[in-house]
Design a protein around this motif. Structure first.
Motif, short mmCIF file in Angstrom:
data_model
loop_
_atom_site.label_atom_id
_atom_site.label_comp_id
_atom_site.label_asym_id
_atom_site.label_seq_id
_atom_site.Cartn_x
_atom_site.Cartn_y
_atom_site.Cartn_z
N SER A 1 0.85 -1.19 0.00
CA SER A 1 0.00 0.00 0.00
C SER A 1 0.88 1.24 0.00
O SER A 1 2.00 1.23 0.51
CB SER A 1 -0.89 -0.02 1.24
OG SER A 1 -1.66 1.15 1.34
N SER B 1 -3.88 -2.45 -0.39
CA SER B 1 -3.61 -3.50 0.60
C SER B 1 -4.16 -4.84 0.14
O SER B 1 -3.49 -5.89 0.25
CB SER B 1 -4.22 -3.12 1.95
OG SER B 1 -3.52 -2.06 2.55
N SER C 1 -7.88 -0.33 -2.00
CA SER C 1 -6.89 0.26 -1.09
C SER C 1 -7.42 0.21 0.35
O SER C 1 -8.63 0.25 0.59
CB SER C 1 -6.60 1.71 -1.49
OG SER C 1 -7.74 2.53 -1.25
#
Length: 340
Positions: free
Chosen positions: A128, A150, A229
């Motif tokens: 990330s 992520s 994300s």
């Protein structure tokens, strides 16, 4: 790096097993003869013996079926019409090459550097977006960092497309679920830092944004992070907790891929507010409204965990986070026991 790109012109022959003849070299020999030098003098200037130069001349003439010089006893040698043509042809060819030399030279060097870089990469690190992560990864030789959400980073790790994954979570239940899934796949998980996520706003916070509820309405222009994300997931969870419909946010569908991109959009007056980390707001002279602490983890397969580069990466992340506003190093599992 010293590399020259040069054109070549060669006559190959199979007669008597003779070697090929470089016509670029031969044209200089002919030029010296044409300017009045004897074959003896011209051969010395070319770095070849008289016998060797004579042999190459005869070889090319025989192969092409055209004389290059006229030998007159007592008067030396003169160039034939074809000999003069060959010199001019090669000069024109070289001049034309020079027009494009830089282009070919740059293309070659660019490709060499590209291949050198790819061959120097031993481990792929999907993570990330985070400035501390980028700084630490850039100091590890053989490690290539790819910025991804992520969720994508973890999936890359699970499918063996990545050697290391960096991800962050903002609630304990999600953290525990991820921990259990990774553990079942023989993946080691290391907490490395705690960071603050919040609302990045314009300097002075002119719209007086304090909470998630303040984002509702057309007046406030919001900028979001991409699907997948961790920051996007955090926002969606916060909206759910406050029972806010995402469509009530002006700009919910306007996405950027990094915290810095969100800050840049606000600086460029393309948005008023976006979700991001504190240090990015501070670095860009923007305002910040803290909302949630979250834990950043580094995960890898056990084989990768045995590599010295892995422990070095973890140490550098923890060290850098301890020196960066909005971050705190996490070095022991017991510090976040409720998250695992």
């Amino acid at each position: 790096m010293q590399i020259e790109v040069r054109p070549t012109l060669i006559v190959n022959t199979k007669v008597d097993g003779r070697a090929s003849v470089d016509l670029i070299w031969l044209s200089q020999l002919l030029k010296d003869i044409g300017q009045g030098s004897s074959l003896v003098v011209a051969s010395k200037k070319s770095g070849t013996s008289y016998r060797g130069a004579w042999g190459k001349l005869n070889q090319v003439e025989a192969e092409l079926g055209m004389p290059l010089i006229i030998r007159t006893k007592g008067h030396g040698s003169e160039l034939t019409e074809f000999g003069n043509f060959l010199i001019q042809f090669i000069e024109d060819m070289q001049a034309e090459h020079l027009k494009h030399d830089a282009q070919y030279h740059d293309r070659l060097l660019k490709e060499i550097k590209k291949i050198q870089k790819s061959e120097s990469v031993r481990w792929k690190f999907f993570s990330s977006s985070d400035s501390v992560i980028q700084k630490a990864a850039g100091e590890i030789q053989g490690l290539e960092l790819k910025i991804a959400g992520s969720g994508e980073s973890l999936e890359r790790l699970l499918s063996n497309e990545a050697h290391i994954a960096g991800y962050h979570v903002s609630d304990q239940d999600s953290s525990k679920a991820i921990y259990q899934r990774l553990s079942k796949n023989n993946i080691e998980i290391y907490p490395v830092m705690k960071r603050i996520q919040g609302l990045i706003v314009k300097k002075g916070n002119p719209l007086r944004i304090r909470t998630i509820e303040d984002l509702i309405g057309k007046k406030v222009r919001f900028i979001n992070r991409q699907i997948g994300s961790g920051t996007r997931l955090l926002l969606d969870n916060l909206l759910m907790e406050e029972e806010i419909d995402p469509s009530d946010l002006n700009g919910y569908l306007h996405e950027e891929f990094t915290h810095s991109a969100v800050a840049n959009a606000i600086l460029a007056d393309k948005a008023d507010v976006g979700l991001g980390v504190k240090n990015i707001a501070l670095e860009n002279g923007l305002g910040f409204v803290p909302l949630k602490d979250e834990i950043f983890f580094v995960a890898m397969h056990k084989e990768m965990a045995a590599q010295p580069a892995s422990s070095k990466l973890i140490r550098k992340i923890r060290s850098a986070s301890g020196e960066t506003p909005g971050y705190k190093a996490v070095s022991l599992n017991r510090q976040i026991q409720d998250w695992l």
